[in-house]
Motif scaffolding. Structure first.
Motif, PDB file in Angstrom:
ATOM      1  N   ILE A 160       0.870  -1.177   0.000  1.00 16.87           N
ATOM      2  CA  ILE A 160       0.000   0.000   0.000  1.00 16.87           C
ATOM      3  C   ILE A 160       0.906   1.225   0.000  1.00 16.87           C
ATOM      4  CG2 ILE A 160      -1.785   1.296   1.244  1.00 16.87           C
ATOM      5  CD1 ILE A 160      -2.858  -1.371   0.399  1.00 16.87           C
ATOM      6  N   ARG A 161       0.720   2.085  -1.013  1.00 20.49           N
ATOM      7  CA  ARG A 161       1.496   3.324  -1.105  1.00 20.49           C
ATOM      8  C   ARG A 161       0.513   4.480  -1.248  1.00 20.49           C
ATOM      9  NH1 ARG A 161       5.775   3.009  -5.518  1.00 20.49           N
ATOM     10  NH2 ARG A 161       6.823   1.810  -3.881  1.00 20.49           N
ATOM     11  N   ASP A 162       0.614   5.423  -0.337  1.00 22.43           N
ATOM     12  CA  ASP A 162      -0.265   6.593  -0.358  1.00 22.43           C
ATOM     13  C   ASP A 162      -1.741   6.193  -0.425  1.00 22.43           C
ATOM     14  OD1 ASP A 162       1.978   8.317  -0.347  1.00 22.43           O
ATOM     15  OD2 ASP A 162       2.150   8.161  -2.531  1.00 22.43           O
ATOM     16  N   GLY A 163      -2.081   5.141   0.333  1.00 22.44           N
ATOM     17  CA  GLY A 163      -3.466   4.702   0.411  1.00 22.44           C
ATOM     18  C   GLY A 163      -3.945   3.859  -0.756  1.00 22.44           C
ATOM     19  N   GLN A 164      -3.082   3.587  -1.721  1.00 21.85           N
ATOM     20  CA  GLN A 164      -3.453   2.816  -2.910  1.00 21.85           C
ATOM     21  C   GLN A 164      -2.722   1.477  -2.916  1.00 21.85           C
ATOM     22  OE1 GLN A 164      -5.656   3.811  -5.356  1.00 21.85           O
ATOM     23  NE2 GLN A 164      -6.079   5.579  -4.062  1.00 21.85           N
ATOM     24  N   SER A 165      -3.447   0.413  -3.242  1.00 18.98           N
ATOM     25  CA  SER A 165      -2.836  -0.903  -3.346  1.00 18.98           C
ATOM     26  C   SER A 165      -2.051  -1.010  -4.641  1.00 18.98           C
ATOM     27  CB  SER A 165      -3.903  -1.996  -3.303  1.00 18.98           C
ATOM     28  OG  SER A 165      -3.296  -3.263  -3.518  1.00 18.98           O
ATOM     29  N   LEU A 166      -0.793  -1.426  -4.528  1.00 17.16           N
ATOM     30  CA  LEU A 166       0.039  -1.674  -5.703  1.00 17.16           C
ATOM     31  C   LEU A 166       0.081  -3.158  -6.041  1.00 17.16           C
ATOM     32  CD1 LEU A 166       3.070   0.688  -4.952  1.00 17.16           C
ATOM     33  CD2 LEU A 166       0.973   1.193  -6.231  1.00 17.16           C
ATOM     34  N   GLY A 167      -0.580  -3.989  -5.215  1.00 13.70           N
ATOM     35  CA  GLY A 167      -0.595  -5.432  -5.444  1.00 13.70           C
ATOM     36  C   GLY A 167       0.554  -6.116  -4.728  1.00 13.70           C
ATOM     37  N   ALA A 168       0.838  -7.335  -5.168  1.00 13.96           N
ATOM     38  CA  ALA A 168       1.878  -8.156  -4.560  1.00 13.96           C
ATOM     39  C   ALA A 168       3.260  -7.714  -5.042  1.00 13.96           C
ATOM     40  CB  ALA A 168       1.648  -9.619  -4.897  1.00 13.96           C
ATOM     41  N   PHE A 169       4.286  -8.060  -4.261  1.00 14.05           N
ATOM     42  CA  PHE A 169       5.658  -7.703  -4.599  1.00 14.05           C
ATOM     43  C   PHE A 169       6.563  -8.823  -4.115  1.00 14.05           C
ATOM     44  CE2 PHE A 169       9.781  -5.763  -3.522  1.00 14.05           C
ATOM     45  CZ  PHE A 169      10.068  -5.093  -4.709  1.00 14.05           C
ATOM     46  N   THR A 170       7.560  -9.166  -4.916  1.00 11.06           N
ATOM     47  CA  THR A 170       8.540 -10.176  -4.522  1.00 11.06           C
ATOM     48  C   THR A 170       9.920  -9.553  -4.586  1.00 11.06           C
ATOM     49  OG1 THR A 170       7.150 -11.922  -5.444  1.00 11.06           O
ATOM     50  CG2 THR A 170       9.441 -12.485  -4.976  1.00 11.06           C
ATOM     51  N   ALA A 171      10.672  -9.679  -3.498  1.00  7.76           N
ATOM     52  CA  ALA A 171      12.044  -9.173  -3.434  1.00  7.76           C
ATOM     53  C   ALA A 171      12.999 -10.360  -3.360  1.00  7.76           C
ATOM     54  CB  ALA A 171      12.224  -8.281  -2.209  1.00  7.76           C
ATOM     55  N   GLY A 172      14.127 -10.241  -4.004  1.00  6.41           N
ATOM     56  CA  GLY A 172      15.129 -11.300  -3.944  1.00  6.41           C
ATOM     57  C   GLY A 172      14.717 -12.549  -4.691  1.00  6.41           C
ATOM     58  N   LYS A 173      14.120 -12.389  -5.859  1.00  2.70           N
ATOM     59  CA  LYS A 173      13.598 -13.535  -6.610  1.00  2.70           C
ATOM     60  C   LYS A 173      14.665 -14.560  -6.969  1.00  2.70           C
ATOM     61  CE  LYS A 173       9.755 -11.250  -8.948  1.00  2.70           C
ATOM     62  NZ  LYS A 173       9.213 -10.830 -10.241  1.00  2.70           N
ATOM     63  N   THR A 174      15.859 -14.110  -7.316  1.00  2.00           N
ATOM     64  CA  THR A 174      16.853 -15.056  -7.825  1.00  2.00           C
ATOM     65  C   THR A 174      17.691 -15.713  -6.741  1.00  2.00           C
ATOM     66  OG1 THR A 174      18.374 -13.231  -8.234  1.00  2.00           O
ATOM     67  CG2 THR A 174      17.040 -13.973 -10.089  1.00  2.00           C
ATOM     68  N   GLN A 175      18.143 -14.946  -5.757  1.00  2.00           N
ATOM     69  CA  GLN A 175      19.032 -15.512  -4.736  1.00  2.00           C
ATOM     70  C   GLN A 175      18.442 -15.517  -3.339  1.00  2.00           C
ATOM     71  OE1 GLN A 175      22.473 -13.051  -5.453  1.00  2.00           O
ATOM     72  NE2 GLN A 175      23.399 -14.613  -6.743  1.00  2.00           N
ATOM     73  N   GLY A 176      17.249 -15.007  -3.189  1.00  2.00           N
ATOM     74  CA  GLY A 176      16.659 -14.932  -1.855  1.00  2.00           C
ATOM     75  C   GLY A 176      17.164 -13.728  -1.089  1.00  2.00           C
ATOM     76  N   ILE A 177      16.749 -13.651   0.163  1.00  2.00           N
ATOM     77  CA  ILE A 177      17.091 -12.500   1.007  1.00  2.00           C
ATOM     78  C   ILE A 177      17.886 -12.944   2.224  1.00  2.00           C
ATOM     79  CG2 ILE A 177      15.006 -11.224   0.341  1.00  2.00           C
ATOM     80  CD1 ILE A 177      14.180 -12.058   3.447  1.00  2.00           C
ATOM     81  N   ASP A 178      18.477 -11.962   2.873  1.00  2.00           N
ATOM     82  CA  ASP A 178      19.050 -12.162   4.198  1.00  2.00           C
ATOM     83  C   ASP A 178      18.350 -11.135   5.099  1.00  2.00           C
ATOM     84  OD1 ASP A 178      20.596 -13.164   6.223  1.00  2.00           O
ATOM     85  OD2 ASP A 178      22.436 -12.169   5.608  1.00  2.00           O
ATOM     86  N   PHE A 179      18.348 -11.382   6.385  1.00  2.00           N
ATOM     87  CA  PHE A 179      17.684 -10.441   7.280  1.00  2.00           C
ATOM     88  C   PHE A 179      18.330 -10.453   8.649  1.00  2.00           C
ATOM     89  CE2 PHE A 179      15.452 -14.405   7.976  1.00  2.00           C
ATOM     90  CZ  PHE A 179      15.284 -14.457   9.352  1.00  2.00           C
ATOM     91  N   GLU A 180      18.089  -9.373   9.359  1.00  2.00           N
ATOM     92  CA  GLU A 180      18.591  -9.222  10.726  1.00  2.00           C
ATOM     93  C   GLU A 180      17.476  -8.586  11.546  1.00  2.00           C
ATOM     94  OE1 GLU A 180      21.902  -6.610  13.178  1.00  2.00           O
ATOM     95  OE2 GLU A 180      21.984  -6.669  10.995  1.00  2.00           O
ATOM     96  N   LEU A 181      17.117  -9.221  12.650  1.00  2.00           N
ATOM     97  CA  LEU A 181      16.119  -8.654  13.551  1.00  2.00           C
ATOM     98  C   LEU A 181      16.807  -7.665  14.452  1.00  2.00           C
ATOM     99  CD1 LEU A 181      14.263 -11.936  14.572  1.00  2.00           C
ATOM    100  CD2 LEU A 181      13.456 -10.195  12.997  1.00  2.00           C
ATOM    101  N   LEU A 182      16.206  -6.487  14.626  1.00  2.00           N
ATOM    102  CA  LEU A 182      16.780  -5.468  15.501  1.00  2.00           C
ATOM    103  C   LEU A 182      16.099  -5.511  16.848  1.00  2.00           C
ATOM    104  CD1 LEU A 182      17.082  -2.490  13.008  1.00  2.00           C
ATOM    105  CD2 LEU A 182      18.809  -4.166  13.645  1.00  2.00           C
TER     106      LEU A 182
END
Length: 182
Positions: A160-182
């Protein structure tokens, strides 16, 4: 086809009701329709949850509704996480369910080539983008997601951007993601 124990547990968590008896499927069917605006028959839910023996394969559109109810873009996205849930290589540091994260908790997500996001849990599987570097996602975007899994794509059911749905989104399609919890 019967849904996996993992997906059944996700359905229980999302609906707030344990699914132990055939009649629990009625509540689940109503909750799915209330949340998605799409109907799945009680008998279909009973078949998918193993309360009615039936070898028929469900329609993909039915499975897509279940996936959207759980916060995934579609059945394929849910299946990817489901398959990963039974992989013994995963441990508690590699997969986080959004529903178990504390409200206000932040997560830094990185993925190639040089993308970096910081998102903050707003509750109910919603995350606010608070920092964005080299990503199509922008500061202030509200993301709906249920899982964060290391080395897998980040599957955002809705942006949701500025109150409008942009639909689904996929990040890191080819190699995946890494993450760190703060």
């Amino acid at each position: 086809m019967k849904l996996s124990p993992y997906i059944t547990e996700l359905l229980s968590e999302k609906s707030g009701h344990e699914i132990r008896r055939s009649r629990d499927c009625e509540l689940l069917s109503l909750d799915i329709e209330s949340a998605t605006g799409e109907h799945i028959g009680v008998n279909t839910m009973k078949r998918l949850l193993g309360f009615i023996a039936d070898e028929r394969e469900p329609r993909i559109s039915t499975l897509d509704v279940i996936a959207r109810y759980l916060g995934f873009a579609d059945w394929d996205a849910l299946r990817l996480v489901d398959e990963g849930s039974s992989n013994s290589a995963f441990d508690d540091r590699d997969e986080y369910l959004a529903c178990y994260m504390e409200k206000g908790q932040q997560v830094i997500i990185t993925y190639p080539p040089n993308r970096r996001l910081t998102i903050e849990n707003q509750g109910d599987n919603h995350f606010l983008v608070t920092e964005s570097e080299n990503s199509k996602l922008q500061v202030g975007d509200l993301l709906t997601l249920t899982h964060i899994v290391r080395d897998y794509p980040l599957l955002v059911a809705e942006v949701i951007r500025d109150g409008q749905s942009l639909g689904a989104f996929t990040a890191g399609k080819t190699q995946g993601i890494d993450f760190e919890l703060l």
